[in-house]
Design a protein around this motif. Structure first.
Motif, PDB file in Angstrom:
ATOM      1  N   GLU A  82      37.937 -11.676 -19.578  1.00 19.02           N
ATOM      2  CA  GLU A  82      37.129 -12.301 -18.521  1.00 19.02           C
ATOM      3  C   GLU A  82      36.185 -11.286 -17.876  1.00 19.02           C
ATOM      4  OE1 GLU A  82      37.838 -14.384 -14.198  1.00 19.02           O
ATOM      5  OE2 GLU A  82      39.344 -14.720 -15.748  1.00 19.02           O
ATOM      6  N   ARG A  83      36.723 -10.129 -17.519  1.00 18.67           N
ATOM      7  CA  ARG A  83      35.900  -9.101 -16.883  1.00 18.67           C
ATOM      8  C   ARG A  83      34.865  -8.552 -17.865  1.00 18.67           C
ATOM      9  NH1 ARG A  83      36.595  -5.311 -12.321  1.00 18.67           N
ATOM     10  NH2 ARG A  83      35.461  -3.421 -12.833  1.00 18.67           N
ATOM     11  N   ALA A  84      35.252  -8.401 -19.137  1.00 13.25           N
ATOM     12  CA  ALA A  84      34.308  -7.920 -20.147  1.00 13.25           C
ATOM     13  C   ALA A  84      33.129  -8.887 -20.272  1.00 13.25           C
ATOM     14  CB  ALA A  84      35.011  -7.748 -21.492  1.00 13.25           C
ATOM     15  N   GLY A  85      33.407 -10.170 -20.270  1.00 13.20           N
ATOM     16  CA  GLY A  85      32.337 -11.162 -20.332  1.00 13.20           C
ATOM     17  C   GLY A  85      31.415 -11.091 -19.125  1.00 13.20           C
ATOM     18  N   LEU A  86      32.004 -10.881 -17.955  1.00 11.90           N
ATOM     19  CA  LEU A  86      31.209 -10.740 -16.732  1.00 11.90           C
ATOM     20  C   LEU A  86      30.312  -9.502 -16.812  1.00 11.90           C
ATOM     21  CD1 LEU A  86      30.471 -11.377 -13.767  1.00 11.90           C
ATOM     22  CD2 LEU A  86      32.472 -10.028 -13.113  1.00 11.90           C
ATOM     23  N   ARG A  87      30.889  -8.385 -17.251  1.00 13.71           N
ATOM     24  CA  ARG A  87      30.112  -7.140 -17.361  1.00 13.71           C
ATOM     25  C   ARG A  87      28.965  -7.293 -18.362  1.00 13.71           C
ATOM     26  NH1 ARG A  87      31.267  -4.738 -12.757  1.00 13.71           N
ATOM     27  NH2 ARG A  87      33.166  -3.488 -12.787  1.00 13.71           N
ATOM     28  N   LYS A  88      29.212  -7.963 -19.473  1.00 12.14           N
ATOM     29  CA  LYS A  88      28.157  -8.210 -20.458  1.00 12.14           C
ATOM     30  C   LYS A  88      27.011  -8.978 -19.806  1.00 12.14           C
ATOM     31  CE  LYS A  88      27.412 -10.767 -24.809  1.00 12.14           C
ATOM     32  NZ  LYS A  88      26.306 -11.592 -24.378  1.00 12.14           N
ATOM     33  N   LYS A  89      27.341 -10.013 -19.066  1.00 14.72           N
ATOM     34  CA  LYS A  89      26.312 -10.802 -18.377  1.00 14.72           C
ATOM     35  C   LYS A  89      25.553  -9.957 -17.357  1.00 14.72           C
ATOM     36  CE  LYS A  89      28.548 -15.278 -18.905  1.00 14.72           C
ATOM     37  NZ  LYS A  89      29.232 -16.376 -18.224  1.00 14.72           N
ATOM     38  N   GLN A  90      26.258  -9.061 -16.666  1.00 11.40           N
ATOM     39  CA  GLN A  90      25.592  -8.202 -15.680  1.00 11.40           C
ATOM     40  C   GLN A  90      24.600  -7.248 -16.350  1.00 11.40           C
ATOM     41  OE1 GLN A  90      29.277  -6.756 -13.838  1.00 11.40           O
ATOM     42  NE2 GLN A  90      28.626  -7.713 -11.911  1.00 11.40           N
ATOM     43  N   VAL A  91      24.979  -6.699 -17.497  1.00 12.63           N
ATOM     44  CA  VAL A  91      24.067  -5.822 -18.242  1.00 12.63           C
ATOM     45  C   VAL A  91      22.827  -6.616 -18.635  1.00 12.63           C
ATOM     46  CG1 VAL A  91      23.734  -4.597 -20.437  1.00 12.63           C
ATOM     47  CG2 VAL A  91      25.839  -4.247 -19.119  1.00 12.63           C
ATOM     48  N   GLU A  92      23.038  -7.816 -19.162  1.00 11.28           N
ATOM     49  CA  GLU A  92      21.931  -8.615 -19.672  1.00 11.28           C
ATOM     50  C   GLU A  92      21.081  -9.249 -18.568  1.00 11.28           C
ATOM     51  OE1 GLU A  92      24.034 -11.083 -22.482  1.00 11.28           O
ATOM     52  OE2 GLU A  92      23.845  -9.535 -24.031  1.00 11.28           O
ATOM     53  N   ALA A  93      21.556  -9.193 -17.335  1.00 11.07           N
ATOM     54  CA  ALA A  93      20.792  -9.728 -16.204  1.00 11.07           C
ATOM     55  C   ALA A  93      20.173  -8.615 -15.354  1.00 11.07           C
ATOM     56  CB  ALA A  93      21.701 -10.594 -15.330  1.00 11.07           C
ATOM     57  N   TYR A  94      20.343  -7.379 -15.760  1.00 10.49           N
ATOM     58  CA  TYR A  94      19.901  -6.249 -14.926  1.00 10.49           C
ATOM     59  C   TYR A  94      18.381  -6.192 -14.773  1.00 10.49           C
ATOM     60  CZ  TYR A  94      20.279  -1.752 -12.645  1.00 10.49           C
ATOM     61  OH  TYR A  94      20.224  -0.740 -11.717  1.00 10.49           O
ATOM     62  N   GLY A  95      17.659  -6.695 -15.740  1.00 10.40           N
ATOM     63  CA  GLY A  95      16.201  -6.744 -15.616  1.00 10.40           C
ATOM     64  C   GLY A  95      15.512  -5.685 -16.449  1.00 10.40           C
ATOM     65  N   PRO A  96      14.186  -5.767 -16.507  1.00  5.25           N
ATOM     66  CA  PRO A  96      13.414  -4.837 -17.330  1.00  5.25           C
ATOM     67  C   PRO A  96      13.329  -3.440 -16.720  1.00  5.25           C
ATOM     68  CG  PRO A  96      11.953  -6.326 -16.192  1.00  5.25           C
ATOM     69  CD  PRO A  96      13.355  -6.778 -15.877  1.00  5.25           C
ATOM     70  N   ASP A  97      12.976  -2.492 -17.553  1.00  2.00           N
ATOM     71  CA  ASP A  97      12.745  -1.108 -17.113  1.00  2.00           C
ATOM     72  C   ASP A  97      11.298  -0.987 -16.663  1.00  2.00           C
ATOM     73  OD1 ASP A  97      12.438   1.627 -16.817  1.00  2.00           O
ATOM     74  OD2 ASP A  97      13.436   2.135 -18.691  1.00  2.00           O
ATOM     75  N   TRP A  98      11.076  -0.858 -15.386  1.00  2.00           N
ATOM     76  CA  TRP A  98       9.721  -0.798 -14.841  1.00  2.00           C
ATOM     77  C   TRP A  98       8.972   0.458 -15.296  1.00  2.00           C
ATOM     78  CZ3 TRP A  98       8.916   3.524 -11.918  1.00  2.00           C
ATOM     79  CH2 TRP A  98      10.047   4.147 -11.378  1.00  2.00           C
ATOM     80  N   ARG A  99       9.699   1.438 -15.830  1.00  2.00           N
ATOM     81  CA  ARG A  99       9.079   2.692 -16.266  1.00  2.00           C
ATOM     82  C   ARG A  99       8.351   2.545 -17.612  1.00  2.00           C
ATOM     83  NH1 ARG A  99      14.145   3.020 -14.742  1.00  2.00           N
ATOM     84  NH2 ARG A  99      14.712   4.204 -12.909  1.00  2.00           N
ATOM     85  N   ILE A 100       8.706   1.487 -18.347  1.00  2.00           N
ATOM     86  CA  ILE A 100       8.124   1.281 -19.679  1.00  2.00           C
ATOM     87  C   ILE A 100       7.396  -0.066 -19.675  1.00  2.00           C
ATOM     88  CG2 ILE A 100       8.657   0.983 -22.137  1.00  2.00           C
ATOM     89  CD1 ILE A 100      11.036   2.845 -21.740  1.00  2.00           C
ATOM     90  N   PRO A 101       6.060  -0.039 -19.705  1.00  2.00           N
ATOM     91  CA  PRO A 101       5.279  -1.276 -19.587  1.00  2.00           C
ATOM     92  C   PRO A 101       5.617  -2.356 -20.626  1.00  2.00           C
ATOM     93  CG  PRO A 101       3.857   0.638 -19.343  1.00  2.00           C
ATOM     94  CD  PRO A 101       5.206   1.151 -19.750  1.00  2.00           C
ATOM     95  N   ARG A 102       5.955  -1.971 -21.856  1.00  2.00           N
ATOM     96  CA  ARG A 102       6.240  -2.978 -22.894  1.00  2.00           C
ATOM     97  C   ARG A 102       7.612  -3.625 -22.716  1.00  2.00           C
ATOM     98  NH1 ARG A 102       7.160   1.879 -25.536  1.00  2.00           N
ATOM     99  NH2 ARG A 102       9.265   2.069 -26.412  1.00  2.00           N
ATOM    100  N   CYS A 103       8.439  -3.070 -21.847  1.00  2.00           N
ATOM    101  CA  CYS A 103       9.791  -3.599 -21.640  1.00  2.00           C
ATOM    102  C   CYS A 103       9.706  -4.956 -20.940  1.00  2.00           C
ATOM    103  CB  CYS A 103      10.622  -2.623 -20.819  1.00  2.00           C
ATOM    104  SG  CYS A 103      12.304  -3.193 -20.546  1.00  2.00           S
ATOM    105  N   LYS A 104      10.309  -5.946 -21.551  1.00  2.00           N
ATOM    106  CA  LYS A 104      10.241  -7.307 -21.021  1.00  2.00           C
ATOM    107  C   LYS A 104      11.572  -7.832 -20.491  1.00  2.00           C
ATOM    108  CE  LYS A 104       5.951  -7.654 -22.145  1.00  2.00           C
ATOM    109  NZ  LYS A 104       5.031  -7.163 -21.148  1.00  2.00           N
ATOM    110  N   GLY A 105      12.662  -7.103 -20.698  1.00  2.00           N
ATOM    111  CA  GLY A 105      13.952  -7.622 -20.254  1.00  2.00           C
ATOM    112  C   GLY A 105      15.027  -6.560 -20.241  1.00  2.00           C
ATOM    113  N   SER A 106      16.226  -7.014 -20.030  1.00  2.00           N
ATOM    114  CA  SER A 106      17.391  -6.140 -19.931  1.00  2.00           C
ATOM    115  C   SER A 106      17.823  -5.633 -21.300  1.00  2.00           C
ATOM    116  CB  SER A 106      18.560  -6.914 -19.317  1.00  2.00           C
ATOM    117  OG  SER A 106      18.203  -7.420 -18.061  1.00  2.00           O
ATOM    118  N   MET A 107      18.761  -4.698 -21.278  1.00  2.00           N
ATOM    119  CA  MET A 107      19.392  -4.251 -22.513  1.00  2.00           C
ATOM    120  C   MET A 107      20.374  -5.319 -22.976  1.00  2.00           C
ATOM    121  SD  MET A 107      19.975  -0.177 -21.998  1.00  2.00           S
ATOM    122  CE  MET A 107      20.253   0.092 -23.744  1.00  2.00           C
TER     123      MET A 107
END
Length: 116
Positions: A82-107
């Motif tokens: 359950e916690r692993a699934g939550l952590r996966k979702k948190q990684v994927e919802a973290y957002g794009p890297d503002w330092r790299i213009p071509r970055c469009k989303g999370s890891m």
């Protein structure tokens, strides 16, 4: 007249013995949260995200960033499903890297059963 023969009386179990009998160990399967590499996120982003999501220190997060960059994946946490699934979702919802213009989303991340 013969005296009645009494059956031997067993002593009650010691308190520690009774606790051992009443306590059952439950094995909760463990899962790895695995961060997957890409070329659209900076080391700074990875270090920041691992600190925010998992509470890793900057030095531990840096080692994980190097590992994911070199190996394509790194285990960032081992926990219950359950916690692993939550952590996966948190990684994927973290957002794009503002330092790299071509970055469009999370890891990306995945979860896998940890071998016992």
């Amino acid at each position: 007249m013969e005296a009645p023969v009494e059956a031997p009386v067993e002593a009650p179990p010691e308190e520690d013995e009774q606790k051992d009998e009443d306590t059952a160990t439950i094995h909760i399967p463990q899962y790895h949260v695995i961060l997957l590499d890409d070329d659209d996120h900076s080391y700074e982003y990875v270090i920041e995200m691992l600190g925010d999501v998992f509470g890793h220190s900057p030095s531990k997060a840096y080692r994980m960033a190097v590992n994911v960059d070199n190996n394509g994946r790194v285990i960032v946490e081992t926990t219950n499903k359950e916690r692993a699934g939550l952590r996966k979702k948190q990684v994927e919802a973290y957002g794009p890297d503002w330092r790299i213009p071509r970055c469009k989303g999370s890891m990306s991340a995945t979860i896998e059963p940890a071998e016992t």
